[in-house]
Design an enzyme around this catalytic site. Sequence first.
Site, PDB file in Angstrom:
ATOM      1  N   HIS A 460      17.981  59.153  -3.385  1.00 53.16           N
ATOM      2  CA  HIS A 460      16.857  58.205  -3.354  1.00 53.16           C
ATOM      3  C   HIS A 460      16.038  58.168  -4.645  1.00 53.16           C
ATOM      4  O   HIS A 460      14.810  58.161  -4.586  1.00 53.16           O
ATOM      5  CB  HIS A 460      15.913  58.559  -2.192  1.00 53.16           C
ATOM      6  CG  HIS A 460      16.524  58.403  -0.845  1.00 53.16           C
ATOM      7  ND1 HIS A 460      15.983  58.968   0.289  1.00 53.16           N
ATOM      8  CD2 HIS A 460      17.632  57.726  -0.435  1.00 53.16           C
ATOM      9  CE1 HIS A 460      16.737  58.663   1.339  1.00 53.16           C
ATOM     10  NE2 HIS A 460      17.742  57.918   0.921  1.00 53.16           N
TER      11      HIS A 460
HETATM   12  C1  LIG Z   1      25.477  57.823  -1.388  1.00 50.82           C
HETATM   13  C2  LIG Z   1      24.181  57.149  -1.056  1.00 50.82           C
HETATM   14  C3  LIG Z   1      23.684  57.232   0.241  1.00 50.82           C
HETATM   15  C4  LIG Z   1      22.476  56.610   0.565  1.00 50.82           C
HETATM   16  N1  LIG Z   1      22.093  56.546   1.869  1.00 50.82           N
HETATM   17  C5  LIG Z   1      21.037  55.767   2.220  1.00 50.82           C
HETATM   18  C6  LIG Z   1      20.749  55.513   3.578  1.00 50.82           C
HETATM   19  O1  LIG Z   1      21.451  55.951   4.485  1.00 50.82           O
HETATM   20  N2  LIG Z   1      19.662  54.747   3.869  1.00 50.82           N
HETATM   21  C7  LIG Z   1      18.868  54.233   2.896  1.00 50.82           C
HETATM   22  O2  LIG Z   1      17.865  53.581   3.221  1.00 50.82           O
HETATM   23  N3  LIG Z   1      19.130  54.453   1.597  1.00 50.82           N
HETATM   24  C8  LIG Z   1      20.227  55.165   1.234  1.00 50.82           C
HETATM   25  N4  LIG Z   1      20.554  55.304  -0.077  1.00 50.82           N
HETATM   26  C9  LIG Z   1      19.645  54.739  -1.089  1.00 50.82           C
HETATM   27  C10 LIG Z   1      19.692  53.212  -1.181  1.00 50.82           C
HETATM   28  O3  LIG Z   1      21.001  52.745  -1.003  1.00 50.82           O
HETATM   29  C11 LIG Z   1      19.125  52.798  -2.542  1.00 50.82           C
HETATM   30  O4  LIG Z   1      17.797  53.257  -2.658  1.00 50.82           O
HETATM   31  C12 LIG Z   1      19.119  51.287  -2.753  1.00 50.82           C
HETATM   32  O5  LIG Z   1      20.400  50.761  -2.550  1.00 50.82           O
HETATM   33  C13 LIG Z   1      18.638  50.990  -4.176  1.00 50.82           C
HETATM   34  O6  LIG Z   1      18.714  49.612  -4.409  1.00 50.82           O
HETATM   35  P1  LIG Z   1      18.535  49.021  -5.888  1.00 50.82           P
HETATM   36  O7  LIG Z   1      18.646  47.558  -5.753  1.00 50.82           O
HETATM   37  O8  LIG Z   1      17.334  49.613  -6.493  1.00 50.82           O
HETATM   38  O9  LIG Z   1      19.753  49.619  -6.723  1.00 50.82           O
HETATM   39  P2  LIG Z   1      21.348  49.468  -6.467  1.00 50.82           P
HETATM   40  O10 LIG Z   1      21.623  49.065  -5.061  1.00 50.82           O
HETATM   41  O11 LIG Z   1      21.951  50.745  -6.937  1.00 50.82           O
HETATM   42  O12 LIG Z   1      21.743  48.261  -7.378  1.00 50.82           O
HETATM   43  C14 LIG Z   1      21.797  48.269  -8.782  1.00 50.82           C
HETATM   44  C15 LIG Z   1      22.936  47.352  -9.190  1.00 50.82           C
HETATM   45  O13 LIG Z   1      22.839  47.079 -10.572  1.00 50.82           O
HETATM   46  C16 LIG Z   1      24.107  47.191 -11.162  1.00 50.82           C
HETATM   47  N5  LIG Z   1      23.908  47.522 -12.573  1.00 50.82           N
HETATM   48  C17 LIG Z   1      23.342  48.638 -13.083  1.00 50.82           C
HETATM   49  N6  LIG Z   1      23.339  48.577 -14.438  1.00 50.82           N
HETATM   50  C18 LIG Z   1      23.903  47.388 -14.768  1.00 50.82           C
HETATM   51  C19 LIG Z   1      24.184  46.755 -15.996  1.00 50.82           C
HETATM   52  N7  LIG Z   1      23.879  47.321 -17.181  1.00 50.82           N
HETATM   53  N8  LIG Z   1      24.788  45.529 -15.991  1.00 50.82           N
HETATM   54  C20 LIG Z   1      25.101  44.920 -14.804  1.00 50.82           C
HETATM   55  N9  LIG Z   1      24.872  45.496 -13.611  1.00 50.82           N
HETATM   56  C21 LIG Z   1      24.272  46.708 -13.587  1.00 50.82           C
HETATM   57  C22 LIG Z   1      24.775  48.300 -10.364  1.00 50.82           C
HETATM   58  O14 LIG Z   1      26.172  48.308 -10.519  1.00 50.82           O
HETATM   59  C23 LIG Z   1      24.302  47.993  -8.967  1.00 50.82           C
HETATM   60  O15 LIG Z   1      25.152  47.085  -8.303  1.00 50.82           O
HETATM   61  C24 LIG Z   1      21.732  55.927  -0.449  1.00 50.82           C
HETATM   62  C25 LIG Z   1      22.233  55.848  -1.742  1.00 50.82           C
HETATM   63  C26 LIG Z   1      23.453  56.430  -2.053  1.00 50.82           C
HETATM   64  C27 LIG Z   1      23.979  56.323  -3.453  1.00 50.82           C
END
Ligand SMILES: Cc1cc2nc3c(=O)[nH]c(=O)nc-3n(C[C@H](O)[C@H](O)[C@H](O)COP(=O)(O)OP(=O)(O)OC[C@H]3O[C@@H](n4cnc5c(N)ncnc54)[C@H](O)[C@@H]3O)c2cc1C
Length: 537
Positions: A460
């Site tokens: 997280h």
């Molecule tokens: C293994 C795991 C288990 C988890 N379990 C849970 C759970 O059960 N429940 C829960 O609520 N949360 C859980 N989480 C946390 C939750 O999934 C994340 O907090 C949430 O998905 C974050 O969303 P975000 O949009 O900030 O980032 P992300 O969903 O990580 O999205 C970022 C995106 O940007 C892309 N990106 C990054 N850099 C670049 C670049 N330079 N160029 C183009 N694209 C790029 C990435 O590839 C990715 O697709 C878990 C996370 C993981 C990894």
Amino acid sequence: MYDYIIIGAGSAGCVLANRLSEDPAVKVLLLEAGGPDNKQEIHIPLAFSKLFKGPCDWTYFTEPEPQLGNRSLYWPRGKVLGGSSSINAMIYIRGHRADYDQWRDLGNPGWGYADVLPCFKKSENQEHGASEYHGASGPLHVSDLRTVNPLSDAFVQAGQEAGFQRNHDFNGASQEGFGLYQVTQDNGKRHSAAAAFLHPVMSRKNLTVRTGAHVFGIYFEGKRAAIVSFQQGNGSVQERAEREIILCAGAIGSPQLLMLSGVGPAAHLRQFDIPVACDLPGVGGNLQDHPCTGVAYECTKPVSLASAEDYSNMVRYLLFKKGPLTSNVAESGAFIKTSAGCQVPDLQFHFGVGYFVEHGFRQIKGHAFTFGATLLHPYSRGEIRLRSSNPLDAPSIRANYFADSRDMDVMLDGVKLSRALAATKAFDQYRGTELHPGPETKDDRALREHIAAFTETLYHPVGTCKMGHDAAAVVDSELRVRGVEGLRVVDASIMPAIVGGNTNAPTIMIAEKAAEMIKSRAAARPAESYAGSLASR
Ligand SMILES: Cc1cc2nc3c(=O)[nH]c(=O)nc-3n(C[C@H](O)[C@H](O)[C@H](O)COP(=O)(O)OP(=O)(O)OC[C@H]3O[C@@H](n4cnc5c(N)ncnc54)[C@H](O)[C@@H]3O)c2cc1C
């Protein structure tokens, strides 16, 4: 030419792509470094850990962690459509209402619990229907587990035996107590942000989605963010955004991209000869995460997930989408206040119905169960820094777990409580030998050593482009990057303080709210321009 360019198709990026392209007059480009989400391990719930360290994972490692025996911790992050929501454990938790009131009280109007609840409800399709706390007509399916492992029921029973209350809805009136988690699943399949928000609208003519598009940087014209540069195949492509560039690359990717684009602590950028577009000292700071320590027991009955991939279970899943393959491993959990002085729960449990140690990489023969004590409100802060000016190099991650000794004290309570729960009558029929820390580990010193040796991330990371108005703030309360124009950050990195719970639903809420703010600004644009033209006469 696009109106909006969204960088990153993760939990936040998919929501924004959907909401902003609702207006057919607006052209949206969504760029994702990873590939399409067609691997079956994404969709079969129990298979998520098989994606670790594969092509759908950025496979980050922290720097050696001083309080954890200098171990470099593995940090998975989704690199695929859906981002981390395509590889996560699907637990649907919003955090505590006080988390959002705290964000508001830190100087962010519009982010209190009463303000954000409608955004949670807007995205939600709750299996139990609409209510004061839940929405039932949003795109994201929130469901009960279709098959509950008997060990999960034992955990909930153990909590009640130990004197805690049963909670039937952690996202309702009260967060405290023991219960079963709800999951982001639809008909026994993962419902990632891509499945919920992106795939249903992929055919919109005004939405372009490019996978395999690794963004290298953002270029400014004066103070205005105007152009996004990304790798596509072997070539480099540039696209212009007429209205805004929206960074949704997550808590590691967003600060890295800002710094690569010249927005960050000036002295740090100069170290790598990156021209400074805007000196923003807070970029990459304020890193917070939930550390989790496992306490594992042998299970004397063959009921755990060890046999989940048996032939009969596979057939059950294929035909009925039921059985242990629909499990998210941590089916049940709890929110607990470890002392009378706590205003809100400071400890969460993720109870694993199997041996889940080192992200599932470590295996044993036979059946087991694992208590995952999770620190909810760490005092310790870490940071993301560049390792080089090469966008293909992973940044340096310092989580700094337990740098503040108060964090270790709560975790110690969590490990002791795990043992107390394991000792209840509810576990009599299942409890075998304690595998970790092991019966020989008795005093606090030895338990602290166990915590240092076994703590892992609960996945997280947040807070590295925090919202606020102090010197360390990166975005304002409308998520606009301070000191420049035409650029927002919308993802888990904007949280000023980590929420007391899992972070996927809060990130989706952040994107719902951002979409509303962006749309209302756009609607106000002609009036602003008119006022501007009068002012310049
Ligand atoms: C293994 C795991 C288990 C988890 N379990 C849970 C759970 O059960 N429940 C829960 O609520 N949360 C859980 N989480 C946390 C939750 O999934 C994340 O907090 C949430 O998905 C974050 O969303 P975000 O949009 O900030 O980032 P992300 O969903 O990580 O999205 C970022 C995106 O940007 C892309 N990106 C990054 N850099 C670049 C670049 N330079 N160029 C183009 N694209 C790029 C990435 O590839 C990715 O697709 C878990 C996370 C993981 C990894």
